[in-house]
Write an enzyme that holds these catalytic residues in place. Sequence first.
Site, PDB file in Angstrom:
ATOM      1  N   GLU A   1      -5.398   1.949   1.828  1.00 42.37           N
ATOM      2  CA  GLU A   1      -5.294   0.764   2.706  1.00 42.37           C
ATOM      3  C   GLU A   1      -5.633   1.168   4.124  1.00 42.37           C
ATOM      4  O   GLU A   1      -6.286   0.445   4.865  1.00 42.37           O
ATOM      5  CB  GLU A   1      -3.878   0.196   2.636  1.00 42.37           C
ATOM      6  CG  GLU A   1      -3.660  -1.093   3.421  1.00 42.37           C
ATOM      7  CD  GLU A   1      -3.224  -0.875   4.852  1.00 42.37           C
ATOM      8  OE1 GLU A   1      -2.976   0.282   5.263  1.00 42.37           O
ATOM      9  OE2 GLU A   1      -3.151  -1.868   5.601  1.00 42.37           O
TER      10      GLU A   1
ATOM     11  N   HIS B   1       0.854  -1.204   0.000  1.00 40.01           N
ATOM     12  CA  HIS B   1       0.000   0.000   0.000  1.00 40.01           C
ATOM     13  C   HIS B   1       0.879   1.239   0.000  1.00 40.01           C
ATOM     14  O   HIS B   1       1.938   1.268   0.626  1.00 40.01           O
ATOM     15  CB  HIS B   1      -1.010   0.003   1.152  1.00 40.01           C
ATOM     16  CG  HIS B   1      -0.502   0.317   2.510  1.00 40.01           C
ATOM     17  ND1 HIS B   1      -0.362   1.609   2.989  1.00 40.01           N
ATOM     18  CD2 HIS B   1      -0.118  -0.505   3.505  1.00 40.01           C
ATOM     19  CE1 HIS B   1       0.060   1.559   4.244  1.00 40.01           C
ATOM     20  NE2 HIS B   1       0.239   0.305   4.589  1.00 40.01           N
TER      21      HIS B   1
HETATM   22  N1  DTR Z   1       0.838  -1.766   8.287  1.00 39.82           N
HETATM   23  C1  DTR Z   1      -0.415  -1.716   9.049  1.00 39.82           C
HETATM   24  C2  DTR Z   1      -1.224  -2.983   8.869  1.00 39.82           C
HETATM   25  C3  DTR Z   1      -0.545  -4.131   9.517  1.00 39.82           C
HETATM   26  C4  DTR Z   1       0.101  -5.130   8.875  1.00 39.82           C
HETATM   27  N2  DTR Z   1       0.615  -6.007   9.776  1.00 39.82           N
HETATM   28  C5  DTR Z   1       0.292  -5.553  11.027  1.00 39.82           C
HETATM   29  C6  DTR Z   1       0.557  -6.067  12.283  1.00 39.82           C
HETATM   30  C7  DTR Z   1       0.140  -5.336  13.385  1.00 39.82           C
HETATM   31  C8  DTR Z   1      -0.553  -4.119  13.244  1.00 39.82           C
HETATM   32  C9  DTR Z   1      -0.848  -3.612  11.969  1.00 39.82           C
HETATM   33  C10 DTR Z   1      -0.420  -4.346  10.887  1.00 39.82           C
HETATM   34  C11 DTR Z   1      -1.213  -0.562   8.553  1.00 39.82           C
HETATM   35  O1  DTR Z   1      -1.179  -0.290   7.357  1.00 39.82           O
HETATM   36  O2  DTR Z   1      -1.840   0.104   9.397  1.00 39.82           O
HETATM   37 ZN    ZN Z   2      -0.828   1.895   8.705  1.00 38.77          ZN
HETATM   38 ZN    ZN Z   3       0.646  -0.539   6.434  1.00 39.17          ZN
END
Ligand code: DTR
Ligand code: ZN
Ligand code: ZN
Length: 320
Positions: free
Chosen positions: A174, A128
């Site tokens: 995202e 994203h």
């Molecule tokens: N990068 C975060 C989404 C996300 C992906 N893996 C985790 C693990 C723990 C918390 C969040 C996330 C986002 O785009 O907010």
């Molecule tokens: Zn994030």
């Molecule tokens: Zn993220």
Amino acid sequence: MRLSVTGRSAAAAVIAAAALLTTSAISTAATGSTGTSAPPRAAAPDIPVANVKAHLSQFQSIASANGGTRSHGSAGYKASIDYIKGKLDAAGFTTTVQQFTTSGRVGYNLIADWPGGDANQIVMAGSHLDSVSRGAGINDNASGSAAVLETALAVSREQYKPTKHLRFAWWGAEELGLIGSSNYVRGLPAAERTKIKSYLNFDMIGSPNPGYFVYDDDPTIERTFKAYYSGLNVSTEPDREGDGRSDHAPFKNAGVPVGGIFSGASTAKSSAQAQKWGGTAGQAFDRCYHASCDTTANINNTAIDRNSDAVAYAVWGLSS
Ligand code: DTR
Ligand code: ZN
Ligand code: ZN
Ligand code: CA
């Protein structure tokens, strides 16, 4: 990772050998044969971490020139899309900008196809591109976006001709709920969806107090990433925290095999994890998660280097 030339060529030989072992395992899995007849597989090139960091600096400059953010609907987000599109158009990719509206603002996905390969077998890598409104979003998620961009540019530099077709994607909105990637998957006819044999997701891969987490969704993809890290003698843990929380979720819900890597968010690193990965126990993997301090200073050089190379290793290993 900083290696002397000798060290680097030795490491490259080890990684190449591991790639051959791994991909022959993949071909065995795929063909059920011993894989001895499988053609030699191309080994992924090293992804220059300096190039990845130059992209991060560009994303930082874009945010700084646009109110400090690259969030959905902002000029900073559109400028981020234009930056990547310009690089990929110049590198010979076929690019498509998908537009959608959510929360009353226009968002964009960028899809880039590398011409060639079996159109009925697509390996896709995505990340994203949007940040939260309060910051530049350099670890979350310019890190994933820059690594995927530089891997795509390496495909062009190498004039790589994989067996499967390669597609790269940068998702919008995202942070508002996987909106861009969900729009993309929902818009795919079922026949197109089944052609996607792997979707690889890269969301937060340069955390300042890094961990090395591998998605445990599809076993073949998980094995590929784990083979890469074992080639570096870096232990990994399954990523459970990210289940359903990033852009692999719409693909998984549609039956597409998914995988990816993650270097950690606001959870604190344990003592055991600090023992094996270094860094600081009791501190968050990324204390600037969703904060204004998520800038280019919020990136661990070793993590972004290793993880950018992991992107290339998986793209080459799963498509060759
Ligand atoms: N990068 C975060 C989404 C996300 C992906 N893996 C985790 C693990 C723990 C918390 C969040 C996330 C986002 O785009 O907010
Ligand atoms: Zn994030
Ligand atoms: Zn993220
Ligand atoms: Ca590298």
